[in-house]
Motif scaffolding. Structure first.
Motif, PDB file in Angstrom:
ATOM      1  N   LEU A 233       0.804  -1.234   0.107  1.00 13.51           N
ATOM      2  CA  LEU A 233      -0.080  -0.147  -0.104  1.00 13.51           C
ATOM      3  C   LEU A 233       0.995   1.168   0.190  1.00 13.51           C
ATOM      4  O   LEU A 233       1.868   1.381   0.669  1.00 13.51           O
ATOM      5  CB  LEU A 233      -0.892   0.006   1.111  1.00 13.51           C
ATOM      6  N   THR A 234       0.469   2.158  -0.682  1.00 15.74           N
ATOM      7  CA  THR A 234       1.305   3.457  -0.902  1.00 15.74           C
ATOM      8  C   THR A 234       0.519   4.479   0.171  1.00 15.74           C
ATOM      9  O   THR A 234       1.199   5.276   0.561  1.00 15.74           O
ATOM     10  CB  THR A 234       1.038   4.175  -2.398  1.00 15.74           C
ATOM     11  N   THR A 235      -0.639   4.255   0.782  1.00 14.47           N
ATOM     12  CA  THR A 235      -1.307   4.886   1.643  1.00 14.47           C
ATOM     13  C   THR A 235      -1.701   6.230   1.045  1.00 14.47           C
ATOM     14  O   THR A 235      -2.297   6.967   1.728  1.00 14.47           O
ATOM     15  CB  THR A 235      -0.541   5.355   3.043  1.00 14.47           C
TER      16      THR A 235
ATOM     17  N   PHE B 137      -4.475   6.343  -5.115  1.00 13.74           N
ATOM     18  CA  PHE B 137      -3.394   5.858  -5.963  1.00 13.74           C
ATOM     19  C   PHE B 137      -3.670   4.353  -5.850  1.00 13.74           C
ATOM     20  O   PHE B 137      -3.821   3.598  -6.652  1.00 13.74           O
ATOM     21  CB  PHE B 137      -2.096   6.288  -5.684  1.00 13.74           C
ATOM     22  N   ASP B 138      -3.703   3.686  -4.486  1.00 15.85           N
ATOM     23  CA  ASP B 138      -3.992   2.329  -4.252  1.00 15.85           C
ATOM     24  C   ASP B 138      -5.277   1.900  -4.894  1.00 15.85           C
ATOM     25  O   ASP B 138      -5.472   0.793  -5.524  1.00 15.85           O
ATOM     26  CB  ASP B 138      -3.976   2.262  -2.929  1.00 15.85           C
TER      27      ASP B 138
ATOM     28  N   GLY C  35      -3.721  -1.453  -4.334  1.00 13.98           N
ATOM     29  CA  GLY C  35      -2.274  -1.261  -3.999  1.00 13.98           C
ATOM     30  C   GLY C  35      -1.350  -1.991  -4.905  1.00 13.98           C
ATOM     31  O   GLY C  35      -1.881  -2.307  -5.884  1.00 13.98           O
ATOM     32  N   ILE C  36       0.006  -1.971  -4.723  1.00 12.06           N
ATOM     33  CA  ILE C  36       1.051  -2.209  -5.745  1.00 12.06           C
ATOM     34  C   ILE C  36       1.098  -3.743  -5.856  1.00 12.06           C
ATOM     35  O   ILE C  36       1.369  -4.428  -4.598  1.00 12.06           O
ATOM     36  CB  ILE C  36       2.472  -1.414  -5.587  1.00 12.06           C
ATOM     37  N   VAL C  37       1.085  -4.626  -6.844  1.00 16.18           N
ATOM     38  CA  VAL C  37       1.410  -5.892  -6.866  1.00 16.18           C
ATOM     39  C   VAL C  37       2.609  -5.970  -7.578  1.00 16.18           C
ATOM     40  O   VAL C  37       3.476  -5.538  -8.207  1.00 16.18           O
ATOM     41  CB  VAL C  37       0.542  -6.567  -8.093  1.00 16.18           C
TER      42      VAL C  37
ATOM     43  N   SER D 142       8.804   5.034   0.917  1.00 17.97           N
ATOM     44  CA  SER D 142      10.198   4.749   1.614  1.00 17.97           C
ATOM     45  C   SER D 142      10.074   5.152   3.192  1.00 17.97           C
ATOM     46  O   SER D 142      10.460   4.516   3.797  1.00 17.97           O
ATOM     47  CB  SER D 142      11.150   5.571   0.718  1.00 17.97           C
ATOM     48  N   ALA D 143       9.112   5.957   3.311  1.00 22.92           N
ATOM     49  CA  ALA D 143       8.492   6.368   4.658  1.00 22.92           C
ATOM     50  C   ALA D 143       8.159   5.100   5.426  1.00 22.92           C
ATOM     51  O   ALA D 143       8.185   5.056   6.564  1.00 22.92           O
ATOM     52  CB  ALA D 143       7.600   7.587   4.762  1.00 22.92           C
ATOM     53  N   GLY D 144       7.458   4.272   4.625  1.00 21.03           N
ATOM     54  CA  GLY D 144       6.895   3.110   5.133  1.00 21.03           C
ATOM     55  C   GLY D 144       7.858   1.826   5.082  1.00 21.03           C
ATOM     56  O   GLY D 144       7.456   0.721   5.382  1.00 21.03           O
TER      57      GLY D 144
END
Ligand code: TYD
Ligand code: MG
Length: 458
Positions: A78-80, A84-85, A91-93, A120-122
């Protein structure tokens, strides 16, 4: 003839990528004009000699489908960034290749840098390849954003070999390539941005993604001429295609899924461009209704479904006496052929002639009406403008109009009405019948356009 045979060139359409042996003014595949450019033909890597053995990396034993792990949702990243998700199907596969197309300057780099920052924060390692802008330029953009971007690793290069090498050693979870039209492989003679280069780069990145499980995002500018291959030439190679749309004069942007191997297509996310980057618009229905104070003739609201989401959209019509010559038909956000059809049906079945009148249609917010379920709203807006009387300001219009002037039911009526109720609408004009669960919206069944006209302006 001999020189042609030696250099082995062909003509490629920069819109759709189709290859033809001879130059033509119009692409035989997609009918675009003036899009064919001469390029060296890429060596056919796909064609293996008979009897040749596939490399070990390409060989996996056959399995039963049931043995293949299918935990697609749990494995998504998940990009949060909610919308976008959402457009990615949740979310991104991992291992997927995603193309983000859009006009230059629409905000693709901004959005992807924000996505990179969130990831990157995640705690997910990312690599942002910038072939278009220097690291300093990316840094200056990053400084405007509200997200922390210090942990995003950036690589300035246009050589795809360098991209793959760095990615193989850094092992990011997500790789961003901005843009696919600026990277190139050394083996091909053609310039960066040519159909051959763009396709070869995408194909190699696709292989890299599948082999390593890295998710790869490609930026592809929508081009207008200039011999640069557009994102359409890649649509069949990638897993997911997103288009970023919006009028430059407006500050909201629409991110639309047009292809998704891992989720629904036609999903839509709405963002607003601010001076600190893009922000998700939490209540898009409010955005696509103009400032609705005093009721104005010619304005009708419909509740559409975009992908899996209901969305309220306002249609505006302006009907005026044609001053000279053939009357004008101008439609922004609506297929002109659909408009012509609806005008003909109104004339024939509801007795309202527009043949001496100019007709202008505008869909508020730069949205496009794709569903025929908006027909009734278009007709209501036209009738209202012609009569110069406003429609009830608390009403929505749902229905497809048939050639006989009959009104047909639309799918998912309840979800549409629920969204309308949420936005404060209290009545709905729609095809009669159907069971009506409590939604807080009073339904007015109308059989055909004649009945609608009578009902509204009798
Ligand atoms: P950009 O992401 O560079 O577009 P693309 O990569 O699609 O070509 O977006 C550029 C535009 O966005 C530019 O006109 C400046 C504007 N912008 C803002 O309004 N606010 C911001 O915070 C940022 C970073 C850009
Ligand atoms: Mg950019």
């Amino acid at each position: 003839m001999t020189s042609r045979a030696k250099t082995r060139t062909a003509f490629f359409c920069t819109d759709c990528g189709n290859e033809t042996p001879r130059w033509q003014g119009q692409c035989p595949a997609c009918d675009a004009w003036n899009t064919l450019v001469e390029e060296p033909r890429p060596p056919s890597s796909g064609r293996r000699r008979a009897g040749a053995v596939a490399p070990a990396s390409d060989r996996r034993p056959p399995r039963r489908l049931g043995e293949v792990e299918a935990d697609a949702d749990a494995g998504r990243w998940l990009t949060t960034i909610g919308d976008f998700d959402h457009v990615l199907g949740g979310g991104i596969v991992p291992g997927s290749l995603v193309l983000i197309g859009g006009e230059p300057g629409i905000g693709k780099s901004t959005l992807l840098l924000q996505v990179a920052a969130h990831l990157s924060a995640g705690g997910r390692p990312v690599l942002y390849v910038s072939g278009e802008e220097s690291a300093l330029q990316v840094r200056l953009r990053a400084d405007r954003l509200s997200e922390p971007t210090d942990e995003v690793t950036i690589l300035e290069t246009t050589a795809l070999e360098a991209v793959l090498e760095e990615a193989a050693s850094l092992r990011p979870d997500i790789l961003f390539v901005d843009s696919v039209q600026t990277v190139h492989v050394a083996e091909l003679e053609s310039a960066a941005g040519s159909v051959g280069q763009v396709r070869e780069c995408a194909a190699r990145l696709q292989r890299f993604a599948k082999e390593t499980g890295t998710a790869v995002f490609l930026v592809g500018h929508v081009t207008k001429g200039g011999g640069i291959a557009g994102p359409k030439t890649l649509e069949h190679i990638v897993d997911t295609v997103l288009y970023f749309e919006g009028a430059p004069a407006q500050d909201h942007r629409i991110l639309r899924t047009t292809k998704n191997r891992f989720g629904g297509s036609d999903e839509l996310g709405v963002f607003r461009m601010s001076d600190s980057g893009l922000h998700v618009v939490e209540n898009p229905s409010a955005l696509f209704l103009s400032a609705r104070g005093r009721p104005v003739p010619g304005s009708a609201v419909t509740a559409g479904i975009e992908g899996t989401r209901p969305l309220l959209v306002e249609v505006q019509a302006l009907v005026a006496r044609a001053s000279y010559g053939a009357p004008q038909r101008v439609a922004a956000g609506l297929d002109p052929k659909r408009l012509a059809l609806l005008l003909a049906v109104l004339e024939k079945r509801a007795g309202r002639s527009f043949s001496q009148l100019d007709v202008f249609i505008n869909v508020v917010g730069g949205l496009r009406l794709r569903e025929t379920g908006a027909d009734l709203a278009v007709c209501a807006a036209l009738l209202s403008s012609a009569a110069d009387r406003p429609l009830p300001s608390d009403a929505v219009f749902l229905g497809e109009v048939g050639l006989g002037g009959e009104i047909r039911r639309v799918s998912q009526t309840d979800r549409r009405l629920a969204e309308a109720a949420r936005m404060g609408f209290q009545t709905a004009f729609l095809a009669p019948g159907g069971n009506a669960p409590e939604s807080g919206v009073t339904r007015h069944g109308v059989e055909d356009l004649h009945a609608l006209a009578g009902r509204l302006f009798s």
